[in-house]
Design a protein around this motif. Structure first.
Motif, mmCIF file in Angstrom:
data_model
loop_
_atom_site.group_PDB
_atom_site.id
_atom_site.type_symbol
_atom_site.label_atom_id
_atom_site.label_comp_id
_atom_site.label_asym_id
_atom_site.label_seq_id
_atom_site.Cartn_x
_atom_site.Cartn_y
_atom_site.Cartn_z
ATOM 1 N N HIS A 222 0.855 -1.186 0.000
ATOM 2 C CA HIS A 222 0.000 0.000 0.000
ATOM 3 C C HIS A 222 0.892 1.237 0.000
ATOM 4 O O HIS A 222 1.439 1.608 1.043
ATOM 5 N N ASP B 84 0.295 4.352 0.033
ATOM 6 C CA ASP B 84 -0.086 5.402 0.977
ATOM 7 C C ASP B 84 0.462 5.106 2.369
ATOM 8 O O ASP B 84 0.955 6.011 3.065
ATOM 9 N N GLY C 63 -10.322 4.059 -3.622
ATOM 10 C CA GLY C 63 -9.300 4.703 -2.812
ATOM 11 C C GLY C 63 -8.425 5.606 -3.660
ATOM 12 O O GLY C 63 -8.408 5.539 -4.880
ATOM 13 N N GLU D 125 -5.948 9.113 1.016
ATOM 14 C CA GLU D 125 -5.540 8.365 2.204
ATOM 15 C C GLU D 125 -4.516 9.151 3.018
ATOM 16 O O GLU D 125 -4.575 9.187 4.247
ATOM 17 N N HIS E 207 -6.100 11.950 4.950
ATOM 18 C CA HIS E 207 -6.874 11.430 6.080
ATOM 19 C C HIS E 207 -5.983 11.039 7.254
ATOM 20 O O HIS E 207 -6.336 11.256 8.409
ATOM 21 N N GLN E 208 -4.816 10.441 6.948
ATOM 22 C CA GLN E 208 -4.039 9.779 7.987
ATOM 23 C C GLN E 208 -2.796 10.539 8.437
ATOM 24 O O GLN E 208 -2.264 10.242 9.510
ATOM 25 N N LYS F 207 -11.648 8.171 8.146
ATOM 26 C CA LYS F 207 -11.906 7.916 6.722
ATOM 27 C C LYS F 207 -13.383 7.663 6.456
ATOM 28 O O LYS F 207 -13.973 8.231 5.542
#
Length: 298
Positions: A103, A105, A136, A141, A144-145, A273
């Protein structure tokens, strides 16, 4: 109130939006007098997820060799896009598949978490709202994180769009996230020698530009924002924007300054999210609609 920026990181993949992000990141690094880091994430191919990374060397693994060639090309394209006034050459970091990068992100976020005082700059991937929810988006992402500020450069931005900063626009509401964003906006405005516009969005139908009392919600938000901004030699303007939808009101101000090459710097409320997907997120809506880079501060 906001941690000083000491490193600007831009993930690159060779795409046009990535090149625009690299150009804007190098502009910010030059203005803030910080190092710039080019980051490329080289994920595993699906067929290789069960392989042992140590058994796959580039000279024997043609798939991996091709990905390494793409990484080299991504770095080369990013270097060509950099601000010519950048004082020092950027560092280049390749996140390889030894850690099973499935991933991108997450890899970007984990890398950023290890760097103190960093600012992430990403090119947006243009998807519909439904597409973002179902498939996604790396930039989605990360916004958001991320625990650090994140600047998103619009998917349609070209190198010329990303090469200037002529106005800093800050939506204000008095919240802690807003004040952190405002402090960063003040730092950017001082280094870039540009003005700041503070925008209070009031969806109550009163005429835009109405003079506010100091003890009104907007008056208090402006007062706190000015304290967080600090001195801005090129001026601070306060605008009360009226409209039914806050994101659209913010974007309208960005479009008003489109010729001046603005940047929106705003706080994120911290919705998760799923909450943001179901309830909506002002910052993500602004990112989708704004004709300029948008920086989101947590």
């Amino acid at each position: 109130m906001s941690e000083p920026i000491s490193l600007v990181i831009v993930p690159v993949d060779g795409s046009p939006s990535s090149q625009a992000a690299a150009r804007h990141a190098s502009l910010l690094a030059r203005l803030l007098e910080t190092p710039l880091q080019l980051l490329h994430v080289m994920p595993l191919n699906p067929a290789e997820l069960s392989d042992i990374p140590a058994n796959r060397q580039a000279e024997a693994d043609h798939d991996r060799a091709r990905r390494q060639d793409k990484a080299t090309e991504a770095f080369a394209r990013a270097r060509k896009a950099l601000d010519p006034g950048l004082a020092q050459a950027p560092d280049e970091v390749l996140l390889e598949d030894a850690s099973f990068v499935r991933h991108p992100d997450r890899a970007i976020l984990e890398h950023a978490d290890q760097q103190a005082g960093c600012l992430l700059v990403l090119g947006a991937r243009q998807l519909s709202d439904v597409g973002k929810f179902m498939k996604g988006s790396i930039s989605n992402e990360v916004v958001h994180q991320a625990r650090c500020p994140v600047t998103i450069v619009h998917a349609k931005a070209g190198l010329s769009d990303a090469a200037r900063l002529g106005q800093v626009l800050v939506p204000v509401d008095g919240s802690t996230h807003c004040l952190k964003a405002t402090a960063l906006a003040g730092e950017l405005a001082r280094h870039a020698e540009v003005a700041v516009e503070l925008v209070f969005c009031r969806p109550d139908g009163r005429p835009a530009g109405t003079k506010e009392k100091d003890d009104s919600p907007s008056g208090e938000a402006f007062r706190r924002a000015r304290e967080a901004l600090g001195e801005v030699p090129h001026g601070i303007e306060e605008v009360v924007s009226e409209g039914e939808h806050v994101p659209e009101a913010i974007v309208a101000r960005a479009r008003h300054h489109a010729e001046a090459a603005p940047m929106v710097v705003m706080g994120r409320r911290g919705l998760g999210k799923w909450q943001s997907s179901l309830l909506g997120s002002v910052s993500h809506r602004v990112i989708d609609l704004a004709p300029c880079p948008v920086t989101v501060v947590t």
